[in-house]
Design a protein around this motif. Structure first.
Motif, PDB file in Angstrom:
ATOM      1  N   ASN A   1       0.111  -1.339   0.279  1.00 40.10           N
ATOM      2  CA  ASN A   1      -0.621   0.094  -0.030  1.00 40.10           C
ATOM      3  C   ASN A   1       0.742   1.239   0.164  1.00 40.10           C
ATOM      4  OD1 ASN A   1       0.699   0.170   2.204  1.00 40.10           O
ATOM      5  ND2 ASN A   1      -1.260   0.249   3.828  1.00 40.10           N
ATOM      6  N   ASP A   2       2.003   1.746   0.033  1.00 41.04           N
ATOM      7  CA  ASP A   2       3.060   2.360   0.161  1.00 41.04           C
ATOM      8  C   ASP A   2       3.835   2.704  -1.030  1.00 41.04           C
ATOM      9  OD1 ASP A   2       4.834   0.390  -0.039  1.00 41.04           O
ATOM     10  OD2 ASP A   2       6.026   1.138   1.403  1.00 41.04           O
ATOM     11  N   GLY A   3       3.266   1.310  -2.222  1.00 34.53           N
ATOM     12  CA  GLY A   3       3.326   2.020  -3.652  1.00 34.53           C
ATOM     13  C   GLY A   3       5.131   0.633  -3.906  1.00 34.53           C
ATOM     14  N   ALA A   4       5.299   0.099  -2.817  1.00 37.60           N
ATOM     15  CA  ALA A   4       7.048  -0.561  -3.269  1.00 37.60           C
ATOM     16  C   ALA A   4       6.220  -1.919  -4.141  1.00 37.60           C
ATOM     17  CB  ALA A   4       7.856  -0.966  -1.558  1.00 37.60           C
ATOM     18  N   ASN A   5       7.020  -2.452  -5.448  1.00 38.11           N
ATOM     19  CA  ASN A   5       6.484  -3.484  -5.949  1.00 38.11           C
ATOM     20  C   ASN A   5       7.235  -4.697  -5.000  1.00 38.11           C
ATOM     21  OD1 ASN A   5       7.150  -5.859  -7.739  1.00 38.11           O
ATOM     22  ND2 ASN A   5       5.961  -4.129  -8.824  1.00 38.11           N
ATOM     23  N   ILE A   6       6.731  -5.517  -4.769  1.00 42.01           N
ATOM     24  CA  ILE A   6       7.386  -6.485  -4.295  1.00 42.01           C
ATOM     25  C   ILE A   6       6.803  -7.722  -4.479  1.00 42.01           C
ATOM     26  CG2 ILE A   6       6.077  -6.634  -1.753  1.00 42.01           C
ATOM     27  CD1 ILE A   6       3.697  -8.617  -4.345  1.00 42.01           C
ATOM     28  N   CYS A   7       6.935  -8.102  -5.798  1.00 36.69           N
ATOM     29  CA  CYS A   7       7.266  -8.688  -7.225  1.00 36.69           C
ATOM     30  C   CYS A   7       8.382  -9.360  -7.526  1.00 36.69           C
ATOM     31  CB  CYS A   7       6.099  -8.826  -7.974  1.00 36.69           C
ATOM     32  SG  CYS A   7       4.766  -8.849  -7.922  1.00 36.69           S
ATOM     33  N   PRO A   8       9.052 -10.824  -7.711  1.00 35.02           N
ATOM     34  CA  PRO A   8      10.712 -10.394  -7.776  1.00 35.02           C
ATOM     35  C   PRO A   8      10.543 -10.113  -9.719  1.00 35.02           C
ATOM     36  CG  PRO A   8       9.430 -12.462  -7.139  1.00 35.02           C
ATOM     37  CD  PRO A   8       8.244 -11.589  -6.868  1.00 35.02           C
ATOM     38  N   GLY A   9      10.916  -9.398  -9.597  1.00 36.08           N
ATOM     39  CA  GLY A   9      11.277  -9.084 -11.096  1.00 36.08           C
ATOM     40  C   GLY A   9      10.805  -7.278 -11.807  1.00 36.08           C
ATOM     41  N   GLY A  10       9.820  -7.651 -10.409  1.00 33.52           N
ATOM     42  CA  GLY A  10       8.683  -6.375 -10.679  1.00 33.52           C
ATOM     43  C   GLY A  10       7.625  -6.196 -11.977  1.00 33.52           C
ATOM     44  N   GLY A  11       6.578  -5.560 -12.069  1.00 40.46           N
ATOM     45  CA  GLY A  11       5.219  -5.896 -12.282  1.00 40.46           C
ATOM     46  C   GLY A  11       4.839  -6.811 -11.679  1.00 40.46           C
ATOM     47  N   SER A  12       3.318  -7.484 -11.906  1.00 36.15           N
ATOM     48  CA  SER A  12       2.439  -8.287 -11.510  1.00 36.15           C
ATOM     49  C   SER A  12       2.783  -9.352 -11.143  1.00 36.15           C
ATOM     50  CB  SER A  12       0.746  -7.851 -11.886  1.00 36.15           C
ATOM     51  OG  SER A  12       1.412  -8.711 -13.060  1.00 36.15           O
ATOM     52  N   CYS A  13       2.614 -10.439  -9.901  1.00 33.57           N
ATOM     53  CA  CYS A  13       2.899 -12.017  -9.895  1.00 33.57           C
ATOM     54  C   CYS A  13       1.487 -12.171  -9.165  1.00 33.57           C
ATOM     55  CB  CYS A  13       4.037 -11.789  -9.139  1.00 33.57           C
ATOM     56  SG  CYS A  13       3.735 -10.870  -7.363  1.00 33.57           S
ATOM     57  N   THR A  14       1.012 -13.734  -8.617  1.00 30.90           N
ATOM     58  CA  THR A  14       0.577 -14.154  -8.140  1.00 30.90           C
ATOM     59  C   THR A  14       0.314 -14.279  -7.258  1.00 30.90           C
ATOM     60  OG1 THR A  14       0.104 -15.747 -10.799  1.00 30.90           O
ATOM     61  CG2 THR A  14      -0.578 -16.703  -8.253  1.00 30.90           C
ATOM     62  N   GLY A  15      -0.229 -14.453  -6.234  1.00 27.63           N
ATOM     63  CA  GLY A  15      -0.642 -14.109  -5.024  1.00 27.63           C
ATOM     64  C   GLY A  15      -1.422 -15.346  -4.293  1.00 27.63           C
ATOM     65  N   VAL A  16      -1.416 -16.776  -3.407  1.00 21.91           N
ATOM     66  CA  VAL A  16      -1.328 -17.871  -2.816  1.00 21.91           C
ATOM     67  C   VAL A  16      -2.420 -17.734  -1.361  1.00 21.91           C
ATOM     68  CG1 VAL A  16      -1.624 -20.279  -2.864  1.00 21.91           C
ATOM     69  CG2 VAL A  16      -0.683 -19.147  -4.316  1.00 21.91           C
ATOM     70  N   TYR A  17      -3.391 -18.158  -1.165  1.00 22.08           N
ATOM     71  CA  TYR A  17      -3.504 -17.879   0.166  1.00 22.08           C
ATOM     72  C   TYR A  17      -4.513 -18.445   0.447  1.00 22.08           C
ATOM     73  CZ  TYR A  17      -7.205 -14.611  -0.887  1.00 22.08           C
ATOM     74  OH  TYR A  17      -8.930 -13.403  -1.903  1.00 22.08           O
ATOM     75  N   TRP A  18      -5.528 -19.387   2.101  1.00 17.10           N
ATOM     76  CA  TRP A  18      -6.392 -19.841   1.914  1.00 17.10           C
ATOM     77  C   TRP A  18      -7.258 -18.283   3.391  1.00 17.10           C
ATOM     78  CZ3 TRP A  18      -2.202 -21.961   0.905  1.00 17.10           C
ATOM     79  CH2 TRP A  18      -2.643 -23.567   0.056  1.00 17.10           C
ATOM     80  N   TYR A  19      -8.758 -18.939   2.452  1.00 17.09           N
ATOM     81  CA  TYR A  19      -9.536 -17.978   3.254  1.00 17.09           C
ATOM     82  C   TYR A  19      -9.294 -17.748   4.909  1.00 17.09           C
ATOM     83  CZ  TYR A  19     -13.549 -15.038   4.312  1.00 17.09           C
ATOM     84  OH  TYR A  19     -14.476 -13.447   4.560  1.00 17.09           O
ATOM     85  N   GLY A  20      -9.593 -19.330   4.934  1.00 11.42           N
ATOM     86  CA  GLY A  20      -9.440 -19.810   6.792  1.00 11.42           C
ATOM     87  C   GLY A  20     -11.033 -18.786   7.253  1.00 11.42           C
TER      88      GLY A  20
END
Length: 419
Positions: A111-130
């Motif tokens: 939310n502060d604009g820091a890109n967190i994806c390896p190599g930049g751009g967009s990437c897939t996130g995975v989670y379990w809603y729980g």
């Protein structure tokens, strides 16, 4: 990567069982029996669908139970009839259930604009809603995914499943996806003193210590499958840990807001280790001192130690990583009459836990639950303690003595810095 590190702990156990006195540490035979009975309990409570019932939190309970069963793999054949095939099938079914109930998303920045994806751009996130408690749930599942991939799944590069939401993804890609979700969902400086932590659902801009430890343990286990954590995530986590630790060394639920307790302090030690902080670090020393001072406490709601399965597992992880199973100097305030103060140097914190667990296991093989942590989750949380489950060790801070010794010795066992 597994490490050789139990020699000193096993020597201590052997010595304690031979020493004279009124209180004895649990013997290897008693511990083995407790593990066998605990496995039997978990095996007997799994449903036909591969999951464990837990009042709407089936994903969390299943991740925890599968992890507990896998950490005891060496005991699957203990009983005369053996349960290797049966337990393996149950773990397979549990992981299949988890893979089929995962959620994927696309992420790119925090939310502060820091890109967190390896190599930049967009990437897939995975989670379990729980049931809305995604951080807790995913944090209980990520270690099970890592253990399964390593033990039975063919390793990080193998495809995990050909069906469902994760179809075609490798174990390593799933691990990176979990890390991506937590990296994008970390609170930042925009969120004031919530900076660097996580709340129930990643990305809400709020944080607490109890929840944060599950994001961190996910990042730790994901790294065993090759996932990378952005440095900015670690930098902001360091801010959270500093703000959350109280003057007495405990970790508070939120900065300046209690409870400040054993469970959160165990999680603090895990997170400090993730950042490369060794046992000589001042924050680590303060946390160890707090745990020692409050070691004998029983269950006290969110607080407490013995009989509080959530706290015992959090403290175990922190102590195993920080001082090791054979250490008898960090925690000296052991339970009187259990295996502690009247036993001297032949008993330590891990044996104190083992003795208590052996003495308090129920006839059906379960272990006591308390407060929000009933069974099967309670048993899943404490069963791994008995066998001395290894938590993946992080690389020490550059320039630290531990790193220097590891480099000189070239030995994984030496690098563990076990007392």
């Amino acid at each position: 990567m597994k490490r050789v590190k139990r020699l000193t702990a096993l020597i201590a156990v052997a010595f304690s069982t031979l020493s004279a006195g009124t209180a004895m540490a649990a013997t290897d035979g008693e511990i083995q029996t407790a593990i066998d009975n605990g496995l039997g309990y978990l095996s007997g409570t799994q449903t036909m669908g591969g999951y464990w019932n837990y009042g709407g939190y089936e994903q969390a309970a299943t991740g925890s139970a599968a992890y507990a069963m896998m950490t005891q793999q060496g005991h699957w054949g203990d009983l005369a009839a053996g349960n290797v095939a049966a337990y393996k099938a149950q773990v397979d079914n549990a992981i299949a259930y988890l893979l089929s109930t995962a959620t994927t998303t696309t992420v790119s920045t925090r939310n502060d604009g820091a890109n967190i994806c390896p190599g930049g751009g967009s990437c897939t996130g995975v989670y379990w809603y729980g049931a809305g408690e995604t951080t807790y749930t995913t944090g209980l599942i990520a270690p099970a995914i890592a253990e399964y991939a390593t033990r039975f799944g063919g390793g990080a590069g193998a495809v995990a499943t050909t069906t469902g939401p994760l179809a075609g993804m490798t174990w390593g890609q799933i691990a990176q996806g979990i890390t991506n979700t937590f990296s994008a969902g970390q609170s930042s400086a925009i969120n004031g003193n919530r900076d660097g932590g996580w709340r129930y659902f990643p990305g809400t801009g709020d944080s607490d210590s109890s929840t944060t430890q599950w994001a961190v343990i996910s990042l730790i286990y994901n790294q065993t499958l090759g996932a990378t954590t952005p440095q900015t995530v670690k930098d902001h986590l360091a801010v959270w840990l500093a703000n959350a630790q109280a003057a007495d060394g405990s970790a508070c639920y939120q900065p300046g807001v209690g409870p400040c307790d054993q469970a959160d302090t165990g999680g603090l030690l895990v997170a400090l280790n993730f950042l490369g902080k060794g046992s000589s670090d001042p924050a680590v020393q303060k946390a160890l001192n707090y745990l020692n001072n409050h070691w004998q406490e029983g269950q006290l709601g969110w607080n407490g130690n013995f009989g509080q399965p959530y706290a015992m597992w959090a403290e175990y992880k922190g102590l195993e990583l920080t001082v090791g199973l054979g250490n008898n100097t960090a925690i000296t305030n052991l339970l009187p009459g259990n295996c502690g103060n009247d036993r001297g140097a032949d008993c330590n914190w891990w044996q104190d836990y083992n003795q208590w667990l052996v003495a308090n296991q129920a006839g059906d093989g379960s272990f006591p639950g308390y407060y929000y942590w009933g069974n099967p989750l309670a048993t899943s949380l404490v069963l791994p303690i008995l066998s001395g489950t290894e938590i993946p060790q992080q690389t020490p801070e550059p320039g630290s003595l531990a790193l220097l010794l590891a480099a000189l010795a070239g030995s994984a066992a030496f690098a563990r810095r076990r007392a």
